[in-house]
Design a protein around this motif. Structure first.
Motif, PDB file in Angstrom:
ATOM      1  N   GLN A 181      44.622  57.419 -11.125  1.00 13.83           N
ATOM      2  CA  GLN A 181      43.712  56.308 -10.846  1.00 13.83           C
ATOM      3  C   GLN A 181      43.076  56.484  -9.466  1.00 13.83           C
ATOM      4  O   GLN A 181      41.861  56.327  -9.291  1.00 13.83           O
ATOM      5  N   ARG A 182      43.915  56.803  -8.477  1.00 11.50           N
ATOM      6  CA  ARG A 182      43.436  56.961  -7.097  1.00 11.50           C
ATOM      7  C   ARG A 182      42.448  58.116  -6.985  1.00 11.50           C
ATOM      8  O   ARG A 182      41.381  57.981  -6.368  1.00 11.50           O
ATOM      9  N   GLU A 183      42.791  59.259  -7.589  1.00 15.65           N
ATOM     10  CA  GLU A 183      41.927  60.436  -7.480  1.00 15.65           C
ATOM     11  C   GLU A 183      40.597  60.222  -8.200  1.00 15.65           C
ATOM     12  O   GLU A 183      39.543  60.637  -7.699  1.00 15.65           O
ATOM     13  N   ASP A 184      40.627  59.568  -9.354  1.00 20.42           N
ATOM     14  CA  ASP A 184      39.391  59.304 -10.083  1.00 20.42           C
ATOM     15  C   ASP A 184      38.482  58.382  -9.273  1.00 20.42           C
ATOM     16  O   ASP A 184      37.269  58.614  -9.176  1.00 20.42           O
ATOM     17  N   TRP A 185      39.053  57.339  -8.675  1.00 18.48           N
ATOM     18  CA  TRP A 185      38.272  56.397  -7.875  1.00 18.48           C
ATOM     19  C   TRP A 185      37.676  57.092  -6.649  1.00 18.48           C
ATOM     20  O   TRP A 185      36.504  56.887  -6.319  1.00 18.48           O
ATOM     21  N   GLN A 186      38.483  57.920  -5.975  1.00 24.45           N
ATOM     22  CA  GLN A 186      37.989  58.628  -4.795  1.00 24.45           C
ATOM     23  C   GLN A 186      36.886  59.618  -5.152  1.00 24.45           C
ATOM     24  O   GLN A 186      35.879  59.725  -4.437  1.00 24.45           O
ATOM     25  N   ASN A 187      37.045  60.352  -6.255  1.00 26.14           N
ATOM     26  CA  ASN A 187      36.027  61.313  -6.668  1.00 26.14           C
ATOM     27  C   ASN A 187      34.686  60.627  -6.924  1.00 26.14           C
ATOM     28  O   ASN A 187      33.629  61.121  -6.516  1.00 26.14           O
ATOM     29  N   LYS A 188      34.727  59.493  -7.604  1.00 24.90           N
ATOM     30  CA  LYS A 188      33.497  58.761  -7.907  1.00 24.90           C
ATOM     31  C   LYS A 188      32.863  58.200  -6.638  1.00 24.90           C
ATOM     32  O   LYS A 188      31.633  58.195  -6.488  1.00 24.90           O
ATOM     33  N   LEU A 189      33.691  57.731  -5.700  1.00 21.21           N
ATOM     34  CA  LEU A 189      33.170  57.193  -4.443  1.00 21.21           C
ATOM     35  C   LEU A 189      32.502  58.285  -3.615  1.00 21.21           C
ATOM     36  O   LEU A 189      31.395  58.090  -3.095  1.00 21.21           O
ATOM     37  N   ILE A 190      33.158  59.442  -3.513  1.00 20.46           N
ATOM     38  CA  ILE A 190      32.587  60.554  -2.737  1.00 20.46           C
ATOM     39  C   ILE A 190      31.252  60.992  -3.327  1.00 20.46           C
ATOM     40  O   ILE A 190      30.282  61.226  -2.590  1.00 20.46           O
ATOM     41  N   LEU A 191      31.186  61.090  -4.645  1.00 21.86           N
ATOM     42  CA  LEU A 191      29.944  61.507  -5.290  1.00 21.86           C
ATOM     43  C   LEU A 191      28.822  60.507  -5.014  1.00 21.86           C
ATOM     44  O   LEU A 191      27.695  60.903  -4.726  1.00 21.86           O
ATOM     45  N   SER A 192      29.131  59.214  -5.072  1.00 20.25           N
ATOM     46  CA  SER A 192      28.096  58.209  -4.821  1.00 20.25           C
ATOM     47  C   SER A 192      27.635  58.244  -3.364  1.00 20.25           C
ATOM     48  O   SER A 192      26.446  58.041  -3.080  1.00 20.25           O
ATOM     49  N   LEU A 193      28.559  58.513  -2.422  1.00 21.09           N
ATOM     50  CA  LEU A 193      28.190  58.591  -1.010  1.00 21.09           C
ATOM     51  C   LEU A 193      27.283  59.793  -0.738  1.00 21.09           C
ATOM     52  O   LEU A 193      26.278  59.683  -0.026  1.00 21.09           O
ATOM     53  N   LEU A 194      27.634  60.944  -1.319  1.00 18.34           N
ATOM     54  CA  LEU A 194      26.875  62.161  -1.059  1.00 18.34           C
ATOM     55  C   LEU A 194      25.572  62.226  -1.855  1.00 18.34           C
ATOM     56  O   LEU A 194      24.711  63.045  -1.565  1.00 18.34           O
ATOM     57  N   LYS A 195      25.432  61.375  -2.864  1.00 17.32           N
ATOM     58  CA  LYS A 195      24.155  61.310  -3.576  1.00 17.32           C
ATOM     59  C   LYS A 195      23.075  60.706  -2.693  1.00 17.32           C
ATOM     60  O   LYS A 195      21.900  61.045  -2.803  1.00 17.32           O
ATOM     61  N   ASN A 196      23.488  59.789  -1.803  1.00 20.27           N
ATOM     62  CA  ASN A 196      22.536  59.053  -0.976  1.00 20.27           C
ATOM     63  C   ASN A 196      22.475  59.549   0.461  1.00 20.27           C
ATOM     64  O   ASN A 196      21.732  58.990   1.268  1.00 20.27           O
ATOM     65  N   ALA A 197      23.264  60.555   0.806  1.00 21.83           N
ATOM     66  CA  ALA A 197      23.284  61.056   2.181  1.00 21.83           C
ATOM     67  C   ALA A 197      23.479  62.572   2.183  1.00 21.83           C
ATOM     68  O   ALA A 197      24.155  63.123   1.308  1.00 21.83           O
ATOM     69  N   ASP A 198      22.870  63.224   3.172  1.00 21.78           N
ATOM     70  CA  ASP A 198      23.057  64.667   3.349  1.00 21.78           C
ATOM     71  C   ASP A 198      24.150  64.969   4.362  1.00 21.78           C
ATOM     72  O   ASP A 198      24.682  66.072   4.392  1.00 21.78           O
ATOM     73  N   VAL A 199      24.462  63.987   5.211  1.00 24.95           N
ATOM     74  CA  VAL A 199      25.539  64.134   6.201  1.00 24.95           C
ATOM     75  C   VAL A 199      26.397  62.875   6.158  1.00 24.95           C
ATOM     76  O   VAL A 199      25.877  61.756   6.222  1.00 24.95           O
ATOM     77  N   LEU A 200      27.699  63.065   6.044  1.00 27.67           N
ATOM     78  CA  LEU A 200      28.657  61.954   6.083  1.00 27.67           C
ATOM     79  C   LEU A 200      29.584  62.186   7.263  1.00 27.67           C
ATOM     80  O   LEU A 200      30.245  63.221   7.346  1.00 27.67           O
ATOM     81  N   VAL A 201      29.610  61.236   8.197  1.00 30.65           N
ATOM     82  CA  VAL A 201      30.429  61.355   9.409  1.00 30.65           C
ATOM     83  C   VAL A 201      31.622  60.418   9.288  1.00 30.65           C
ATOM     84  O   VAL A 201      31.458  59.218   9.104  1.00 30.65           O
ATOM     85  N   LEU A 202      32.833  60.978   9.385  1.00 28.26           N
ATOM     86  CA  LEU A 202      34.066  60.209   9.222  1.00 28.26           C
ATOM     87  C   LEU A 202      34.960  60.369  10.446  1.00 28.26           C
ATOM     88  O   LEU A 202      34.774  61.270  11.264  1.00 28.26           O
ATOM     89  N   GLU A 203      35.958  59.501  10.540  1.00 26.82           N
ATOM     90  CA  GLU A 203      36.939  59.590  11.626  1.00 26.82           C
ATOM     91  C   GLU A 203      38.007  60.626  11.292  1.00 26.82           C
ATOM     92  O   GLU A 203      38.461  60.695  10.149  1.00 26.82           O
ATOM     93  N   LYS A 204      38.415  61.389  12.273  1.00 24.77           N
ATOM     94  CA  LYS A 204      39.540  62.323  12.100  1.00 24.77           C
ATOM     95  C   LYS A 204      40.810  61.576  12.482  1.00 24.77           C
ATOM     96  O   LYS A 204      41.241  61.594  13.634  1.00 24.77           O
ATOM     97  N   LEU A 205      41.406  60.913  11.507  1.00 23.78           N
ATOM     98  CA  LEU A 205      42.553  60.049  11.760  1.00 23.78           C
ATOM     99  C   LEU A 205      43.854  60.833  11.843  1.00 23.78           C
ATOM    100  O   LEU A 205      44.050  61.794  11.097  1.00 23.78           O
ATOM    101  N   ASN A 206      44.735  60.412  12.738  1.00 19.77           N
ATOM    102  CA  ASN A 206      46.080  60.987  12.827  1.00 19.77           C
ATOM    103  C   ASN A 206      46.991  60.137  11.937  1.00 19.77           C
ATOM    104  O   ASN A 206      47.656  59.211  12.399  1.00 19.77           O
ATOM    105  N   ILE A 207      46.990  60.465  10.652  1.00 18.35           N
ATOM    106  CA  ILE A 207      47.685  59.626   9.674  1.00 18.35           C
ATOM    107  C   ILE A 207      49.195  59.663   9.879  1.00 18.35           C
ATOM    108  O   ILE A 207      49.886  58.673   9.663  1.00 18.35           O
TER     109      ILE A 207
END
Length: 233
Positions: free
Chosen positions: A126-152
């Motif tokens: 469930q988690r992986e399917d949701w993340q895959n769909k979210l990433i695809l939707s983000l990259l469809k509308n942007a050429d550069v995605l800037v994220l935080e490098k978190l120390n998890i």
């Protein structure tokens, strides 16, 4: 013809979930939760990315990762995480209690352990399917995605939030984003998250705020906006 030939085994029926693109370099067979998987490692021509300087500003998105909203973008859009682990937590805890009362190695123990593994696999899917769909939707509308490098790893030391942080799985999301961006010829960049919630996005004035404060108000330029949007900007 819907079959895979394996040496020493022969023809095996498979369900191919997408066409194989490129030259096959390696095949890995994996057993997980009562099911078998064939994973192909392929080599294919690398898609050329545009230079960062050539990308217009409206094709660049900044994203702030969080627990209340999984990601908040600099254009104020956000995505809420469905909390898949929390949804299945009651069933998982019930199976774990039943498992603890059975004799290790018995038929009933193996049956419950199998069901527990299947439940964890269901949450992961469930988690992986949701993340895959979210990433695809983000990259469809942007050429550069800037994220935080978190120390998890350090964040997991907070025991009150550790379970929720594990559930959202920011690390896997970030790794998936890099792979998907490379396949689409786009960019995913990481920055140091230090100070992103404290600096004003308009004038860079230092505006300290605690974790409970969800809005940003700058005394210098009078900017007022949600805390996560300020961080994303």
């Amino acid at each position: 013809n819907g079959k895979l030939y394996l040496s020493r085994i022969g023809q095996v029926r498979i369900f191919l979930h997408r066409p194989i693109e490129g030259t096959i370099e390696r095949l890995t067979i994996k057993y997980d939760g009562g099911e078998w998987y064939a994973t192909f490692l392929v080599e294919r021509k690398e898609i050329r990315k545009p230079t960062l300087k050539s990308i217009p500003d409206d094709k660049i998105r900044g994203g702030d990762l969080g627990l209340l909203s999984f990601i908040t973008l600099d254009n104020s859009e956000s995505a809420e995480y469905p909390k898949f682990l929390r949804q299945s937590e009651q069933k998982i805890n019930l199976l774990q209690r039943r498992l603890s009362t059975k004799e290790n190695g018995s038929k009933r123990y193996r049956s419950i352990a199998f069901n527990l593994a299947r439940m964890h696999l269901h949450v992961t899917r469930q988690r992986e399917d949701w993340q895959n769909k979210l990433i695809l939707s983000l990259l469809k509308n942007a050429d550069v995605l800037v994220l935080e490098k978190l120390n998890i790893g350090n964040m997991l030391h907070n025991h009150s939030l550790a379970r929720s942080i594990s559930d959202v799985s920011w690390g896997k999301f970030s790794a998936k984003a890099v792979c998907k961006a490379a396949a689409l010829g786009k960019w995913v960049l990481y920055i140091d998250p230090w100070g992103t919630t404290q600096f004003c996005c308009n004038c860079l004035t230092w505006v300290p705020k605690g974790l409970s404060e969800r809005s940003h108000g700058c005394p210098n330029c009078n900017a007022k906006l949600p805390r996560d949007v300020n961080s994303a900007k």
